[in-house]
Design an enzyme around this catalytic site. Sequence first.
Site, PDB file in Angstrom:
ATOM      1  N   ASP A   9       0.881  -1.180   0.000  1.00 21.51           N
ATOM      2  CA  ASP A   9       0.000   0.000   0.000  1.00 21.51           C
ATOM      3  C   ASP A   9       0.924   1.238   0.000  1.00 21.51           C
ATOM      4  O   ASP A   9       0.877   2.062   0.898  1.00 21.51           O
ATOM      5  CB  ASP A   9      -0.969   0.000   1.202  1.00 21.51           C
ATOM      6  N   HIS A 241       9.280  -1.374   9.133  1.00 20.15           N
ATOM      7  CA  HIS A 241       8.217  -2.389   9.193  1.00 20.15           C
ATOM      8  C   HIS A 241       8.236  -3.321   7.971  1.00 20.15           C
ATOM      9  O   HIS A 241       8.440  -4.527   8.090  1.00 20.15           O
ATOM     10  CB  HIS A 241       6.837  -1.730   9.238  1.00 20.15           C
TER      11      HIS A 241
HETATM   12  C1  BDR Z   1       2.376  -0.653   8.609  1.00 23.48           C
HETATM   13  O1  BDR Z   1       1.392   0.348   8.348  1.00 23.48           O
HETATM   14  C2  BDR Z   1       1.788   1.164   7.273  1.00 23.48           C
HETATM   15  O2  BDR Z   1       1.713   2.513   7.618  1.00 23.48           O
HETATM   16  C3  BDR Z   1       3.208   0.798   6.949  1.00 23.48           C
HETATM   17  O3  BDR Z   1       3.465   0.888   5.563  1.00 23.48           O
HETATM   18  C4  BDR Z   1       3.359  -0.612   7.464  1.00 23.48           C
HETATM   19  O4  BDR Z   1       2.975  -1.550   6.494  1.00 23.48           O
HETATM   20  C5  BDR Z   1       2.988  -0.409   9.978  1.00 23.48           C
HETATM   21  O5  BDR Z   1       2.019  -0.470  10.965  1.00 23.48           O
HETATM   22 CA    CA Z   2       2.712  -0.874   4.158  1.00 20.44          CA
END
Ligand code: BDR
Ligand code: CA
Length: 310
Positions: A9, A241
């Site tokens: 995303d 992340h």
């Molecule tokens: C996740 O949420 C999104 O904002 C980041 O891309 C990551 O996949 C972290 O909580």
């Molecule tokens: Ca993400």
Amino acid sequence: MKKIILDVDTGIDDSLAIAYAVHSPELQLLGITTCFGNVSVEEATRNTLVVLEHLDSTVPVIPGAGKPFARNPIKKKAVHIHGEDGIGNTLTSEPNTPAQRDHAVNFMIQQVNKQPGEVTLIMVGPLTNLALALKEEPELVSRVERVVIMGGAVTVRGNVTPHAEANVYADPDAAEAVFRSGIPITLVGLDVTMKTLLPLEEVVKWREKGTKLADFLADMTEFYIGAYKSIYPSIKGCALHDPLAVAAVTDPSFVKTVPMRLSVELQATESLGHIEGIQLDGSDEEQSVDVCIEVDAERFLEHFLSRVIL
Ligand code: BDR
Ligand code: CA
């Protein structure tokens, strides 16, 4: 080489994960599927194409879900974390390459069915595309090699609310459907990703490469680190992340897991998307999920930095 579909995303840490995956010789990227989440699905598709152009990569991009699996949209665009455009306000022009005319769900099903047992899905956005694919083709459960998911906060507090992590919160019904399906899952949640911090001084060094890619990724990552600084003043840098989910595939020894049965809160507004995890004795139970609880953060950071920009 592992055959991969990366579901994104895009998002700043998604962009870093894409660069890391494209530069990982262990991975053969069959395609990148997109989902709403940090931004709309149209913006996620556009951003993914822009990132791939900077990487000189021709990996196909296949647009997917624009809204949650079973309810109206819950989560707003994450402008304060990822910028107005989702990539730290670095967007200067539209991509030259178009997305594929296929749909992410169809692409996932076709690729997995064509090469059973060989495809790993790396999911770093809401789990909507996978939940839809499982509804249409339940046999995926036994046909994928594994699903590695960046999502959830099992033993730690959430980020989008005190109870929930952003990807699970954005589509809790999809997360619950995926966790319950019996598909083999490694869950790379905030339990480990909040321990993987990329400090500003490393990002500043990227600019010494003097390439368009290095400046592009440095610009967006500095924006992301700025956002982290305002939200978490006590930590130094930003959490990697989505790149950690890629690392858990290239080298699973970066993380340690325990088998758990997971359930997602789908009713209570305050704790929507909260994950309850019950530790299991072995991983042979049908709905057992391998939840990452430890990470070798230093070794991972070194590995990530050696690959994100070549
Ligand atoms: C996740 O949420 C999104 O904002 C980041 O891309 C990551 O996949 C972290 O909580
Ligand atoms: Ca993400």
